[in-house]
Design a protein around this motif. Structure first.
Motif, PDB file in Angstrom:
ATOM      1  N   ASP A  14       7.795  -7.345  -5.018  1.00  0.00           N
ATOM      2  CA  ASP A  14       7.854  -6.826  -6.288  1.00  0.00           C
ATOM      3  C   ASP A  14       6.586  -7.315  -7.127  1.00  0.00           C
ATOM      4  O   ASP A  14       6.559  -8.530  -7.270  1.00  0.00           O
ATOM      5  CB  ASP A  14       9.098  -7.365  -6.763  1.00  0.00           C
ATOM      6  CG  ASP A  14       9.492  -6.867  -8.041  1.00  0.00           C
ATOM      7  OD1 ASP A  14       8.700  -6.283  -8.802  1.00  0.00           O
ATOM      8  OD2 ASP A  14      10.614  -7.075  -8.422  1.00  0.00           O
ATOM      9  N   LYS A  15       5.970  -6.298  -7.293  1.00  0.00           N
ATOM     10  CA  LYS A  15       4.661  -6.502  -7.902  1.00  0.00           C
ATOM     11  C   LYS A  15       4.623  -6.009  -9.453  1.00  0.00           C
ATOM     12  O   LYS A  15       3.541  -5.631 -10.085  1.00  0.00           O
ATOM     13  CB  LYS A  15       3.387  -6.165  -7.262  1.00  0.00           C
ATOM     14  CG  LYS A  15       3.346  -6.772  -6.153  1.00  0.00           C
ATOM     15  CD  LYS A  15       1.888  -6.037  -5.261  1.00  0.00           C
ATOM     16  CE  LYS A  15       1.593  -6.948  -3.862  1.00  0.00           C
ATOM     17  NZ  LYS A  15       0.392  -6.489  -3.345  1.00  0.00           N
ATOM     18  N   ARG A  16       5.679  -5.567  -9.874  1.00  0.00           N
ATOM     19  CA  ARG A  16       6.035  -4.853 -11.349  1.00  0.00           C
ATOM     20  C   ARG A  16       5.551  -6.193 -12.375  1.00  0.00           C
ATOM     21  O   ARG A  16       5.755  -7.367 -12.331  1.00  0.00           O
ATOM     22  CB  ARG A  16       7.335  -4.579 -11.583  1.00  0.00           C
ATOM     23  CG  ARG A  16       8.070  -3.532 -10.825  1.00  0.00           C
ATOM     24  CD  ARG A  16       9.131  -3.289 -11.030  1.00  0.00           C
ATOM     25  NE  ARG A  16      10.061  -4.387 -10.268  1.00  0.00           N
ATOM     26  CZ  ARG A  16      11.582  -4.382 -10.504  1.00  0.00           C
ATOM     27  NH1 ARG A  16      12.213  -3.571 -11.338  1.00  0.00           N
ATOM     28  NH2 ARG A  16      12.002  -5.387  -9.915  1.00  0.00           N
ATOM     29  N   GLY A  17       4.868  -5.617 -13.143  1.00  0.00           N
ATOM     30  CA  GLY A  17       4.102  -6.405 -14.245  1.00  0.00           C
ATOM     31  C   GLY A  17       2.694  -6.806 -13.889  1.00  0.00           C
ATOM     32  O   GLY A  17       2.068  -7.389 -14.769  1.00  0.00           O
ATOM     33  N   GLN A  18       2.315  -6.832 -12.729  1.00  0.00           N
ATOM     34  CA  GLN A  18       0.990  -7.202 -12.351  1.00  0.00           C
ATOM     35  C   GLN A  18      -0.181  -6.083 -12.602  1.00  0.00           C
ATOM     36  O   GLN A  18       0.377  -4.731 -12.536  1.00  0.00           O
ATOM     37  CB  GLN A  18       1.063  -7.587 -10.839  1.00  0.00           C
ATOM     38  CG  GLN A  18       1.779  -8.663 -10.535  1.00  0.00           C
ATOM     39  CD  GLN A  18       1.494  -9.004  -9.002  1.00  0.00           C
ATOM     40  OE1 GLN A  18       0.485  -8.873  -8.342  1.00  0.00           O
ATOM     41  NE2 GLN A  18       2.858  -9.508  -8.482  1.00  0.00           N
ATOM     42  N   SER A  19      -1.171  -6.256 -13.087  1.00  0.00           N
ATOM     43  CA  SER A  19      -2.076  -5.254 -13.514  1.00  0.00           C
ATOM     44  C   SER A  19      -2.850  -5.002 -12.351  1.00  0.00           C
ATOM     45  O   SER A  19      -3.298  -6.025 -11.489  1.00  0.00           O
ATOM     46  CB  SER A  19      -2.744  -5.491 -14.610  1.00  0.00           C
ATOM     47  OG  SER A  19      -3.496  -6.694 -14.640  1.00  0.00           O
ATOM     48  N   GLY A  20      -3.612  -3.837 -12.241  1.00  0.00           N
ATOM     49  CA  GLY A  20      -4.589  -3.576 -11.297  1.00  0.00           C
ATOM     50  C   GLY A  20      -5.911  -2.721 -11.988  1.00  0.00           C
ATOM     51  O   GLY A  20      -5.735  -2.819 -13.126  1.00  0.00           O
ATOM     52  N   ARG A  21      -6.625  -2.106 -10.953  1.00  0.00           N
ATOM     53  CA  ARG A  21      -7.794  -1.252 -11.590  1.00  0.00           C
ATOM     54  C   ARG A  21      -7.145   0.337 -11.679  1.00  0.00           C
ATOM     55  O   ARG A  21      -6.003   0.555 -11.675  1.00  0.00           O
ATOM     56  CB  ARG A  21      -8.960  -1.503 -10.750  1.00  0.00           C
ATOM     57  CG  ARG A  21      -9.766  -2.841 -11.166  1.00  0.00           C
ATOM     58  CD  ARG A  21     -10.499  -3.125 -10.074  1.00  0.00           C
ATOM     59  NE  ARG A  21     -11.417  -1.846  -9.552  1.00  0.00           N
ATOM     60  CZ  ARG A  21     -12.220  -1.737  -8.442  1.00  0.00           C
ATOM     61  NH1 ARG A  21     -12.136  -2.898  -7.714  1.00  0.00           N
ATOM     62  NH2 ARG A  21     -12.674  -0.624  -8.265  1.00  0.00           N
TER      63      ARG A  21
END
Length: 308
Positions: A14-21
């Motif tokens: 669960d990587k919801r809420g994490q930001s990326g490029r």
């Protein structure tokens, strides 16, 4: 679909809420995109031989390993479906938590079905992982935004999905229902099965020497086989008594709504058959039904038929 109270898969990140490029290139996905195409005679021969041996009970992993020379690396090619809404970010609602539980249950059900199929063939099924993300995510196929839709990345053997896509599946693509949502996951898991059995690596190798039209035509066969594999999963899900009235219609409607012709009519008002790379509505519906009616992965031979 009767999913509540059933086992949830542990293979979920669960990587919801994490930001990326921003944006990306990457794997194989359910909605429309540019990409893959029709088999050349050598690939057709391989697939025909593999299917025959499969039906004779020969280990499918050994078949593909021998005929295709192993896995090999994948040069991923990701495409995008235009979106009109922004996936939510930040906090999670009770509805999104329930939806994530649903996704975990569906993934667990695919693990059970494909695990049993591979075991019957004398092999262990290497389960994929599924990544939940919001807005954008980094995969082995590059950075992807929510605009790309659900996709499978062969490089890390993971399925990626922003749960906001399900809202669009219901509203924009007119494909409501929990079994339509389950079909999305089952289709991407179908790409995982193709990856570990050598179909995707072989397609990638062939694609390098193909024209764009040829690659698109082979892509259609790859995508239709993933639809058929989704149907195989649905077959065994039905045997477990998990399907409710209307579930099969939901899946067939979803397959219809995301056909290349339907999507092009919706987005641009006309169709360009030469640019199709996932299959028409009729083709997607047909091959899902083939898998569902037969329950046999060996029937999902989209490569040897003249007109899939």
């Amino acid at each position: 679909m009767r999913w509540r109270g059933r086992r949830e898969s542990d293979n979920v990140e669960d990587k919801r809420g994490q930001s990326g490029r921003t944006m990306s290139r990457g794997g194989f996905r359910l909605p429309i995109g540019r990409g893959r195409g029709t088999g050349k005679p050598s690939l057709t021969f391989l697939i025909i031989g593999g299917v025959v041996l499969w039906l004779m009970g020969v280990n499918p992993m050994e078949i593909l390993s021998i005929m295709m020379g192993g896995g090999g690396s994948i040069t991923q090619q990701q495409t995008q479906v235009p979106r009109q809404t922004q996936a939510p970010s930040g906090g999670r609602s009770g509805a999104s938590d329930e939806l994530s539980s649903f996704v975990k249950v569906v993934l667990a059900e695919t693990e059970d079905v494909w695990g049993a199929i591979f075991k019957q063939a004398g092999q262990r099924y290497p389960e994929p992982r599924l990544v939940l993300f919001s807005n954008q995510v980094q995969s082995a196929c590059g950075f992807a935004s929510s605009a790309t839709g659900p996709f499978y990345c062969p490089g890390d053997k993971k399925v990626y999905i922003d749960l906001g896509f399900y809202r669009e599946l219901k509203t924009r693509f007119e494909a409501p229902g929990d079994f339509a949502q389950a079909y999305v996951i089952a289709h991407e898991v179908g790409h995982h099965v193709q990856n570990i059995t050598g179909v995707l690596p072989e397609f990638n190798r062939k694609r390098r020497s193909m024209s764009k039209l040829e690659a698109n035509q082979m892509s259609i066969r790859v995508e239709l086989q993933a639809d058929c594999f989704a149907g195989v999963w649905a077959h065994y899900t039905g045997q477990k008594g998990l399907l409710e009235a209307g579930d099969l219609d939901e899946a067939l409607n979803a397959a219809t709504q995301i056909g290349d012709d339907a999507l092009q009519r919706r987005t641009q008002g006309y169709v360009v058959p030469e640019s199709f790379n996932h299959g028409t509505s009729a083709q997607r519906k047909k091959w899902f039904a083939v898998g569902y009616d037969s329950g046999k992965a060996g029937r999902c031979d989209t490569f040897s038929v003249t007109n899939p």
